[in-house]
Design a protein around this motif. Structure first.
Motif, PDB file in Angstrom:
ATOM      1  N   VAL A   6      -0.741  -7.719   4.024  1.00 27.78           N
ATOM      2  CA  VAL A   6       0.416  -8.484   2.997  1.00 27.78           C
ATOM      3  C   VAL A   6       0.989  -9.775   3.770  1.00 27.78           C
ATOM      4  O   VAL A   6       1.671  -9.222   4.936  1.00 27.78           O
ATOM      5  N   LEU A  70      -1.144  -6.206  -5.033  1.00 33.95           N
ATOM      6  CA  LEU A  70      -1.459  -5.206  -4.095  1.00 33.95           C
ATOM      7  C   LEU A  70      -1.905  -3.847  -4.750  1.00 33.95           C
ATOM      8  O   LEU A  70      -2.703  -3.163  -4.162  1.00 33.95           O
ATOM      9  N   VAL A 102       7.977  -5.061   1.097  1.00 34.91           N
ATOM     10  CA  VAL A 102       6.763  -4.681   1.181  1.00 34.91           C
ATOM     11  C   VAL A 102       6.561  -3.003   1.005  1.00 34.91           C
ATOM     12  O   VAL A 102       5.946  -2.634  -0.102  1.00 34.91           O
TER      13      VAL A 102
END
Length: 180
Positions: A6, A70, A102
């Motif tokens: 990420v 994601l 995240v």
């Protein structure tokens, strides 16, 4: 093995590409759709000697992909590297906002805790202060609790020691690996 990275800044793009270079199936995720489109066209947004050729070679080989969602990429991922920025906060300490996003929300639709389905190791690649792993673990667990899910996961830290202009060599021929 399948991993996700990420963040496609200096650390994330180099890390993902080098893992692909050694044969790992990698998806690099970033919320910046224009940046992802540029990379997929072979227009690498950072300068690192040899990186553009490595990115193109590994995309053609099918080992390196890029995405902005994601949640659509987590299936089968065993390790997720969080390589997002940790700029200094107003008081000089590390601003953990992006690292925790995240874990918690990653732009709402992109949450590790909201979308993980199997055991996952979440690795903070950013250089972060002691105690960050506990905060990341708590953020992920909070999202799992909201879902009523009991999914095992671990959090580790693998701080980066990459020098711009020599990052590929630093990662591929490292003199030390720190994991904690």
């Amino acid at each position: 093995m399948k991993i996700a990275v990420v963040g496609t800044g200096y650390v994330g793009l180099v890390t993902g590409t080098c893992f692909a270079e050694i044969g790992v199936d990698v998806v690099c995720v970033d919320i910046d759709a224009e940046k992802i489109a540029r990379i997929e066209r072979g227009d690498i947004p950072i300068y690192e000697p040899g990186l553009d050729e490595m990115v193109i070679r590994n995309m053609k080989a099918g080992r390196l992909r890029f995405a902005t969602d994601l949640s659509a990429c987590l299936d089968g991922v065993e390790i997720l590297f969080s390589a997002v920025g940790t700029p200094p906060d107003e008081d000089g300490s590390a601003d953990l906002r992006y690292v925790l996003e995240v874990a918690r929300t990653f732009d709402v639709a992109h949450s590790v805790g909201r979308y993980m389905t199997d055991y996952l190791v979440v690795v903070t690649k950013s250089t972060v202060p002691v105690g960050t792993a506990r905060k990341v673990k708590a953020a992920i667990q909070s999202e799992l609790d909201k879902r009523g899910e009991k999914i095992d996961f671990d959090v580790a830290s693998n701080p980066e020691f990459l020098k711009e202009g020599n990052a590929i060599d630093d990662l591929m021929r490292t003199d030390r690996v720190v994991v904690g």
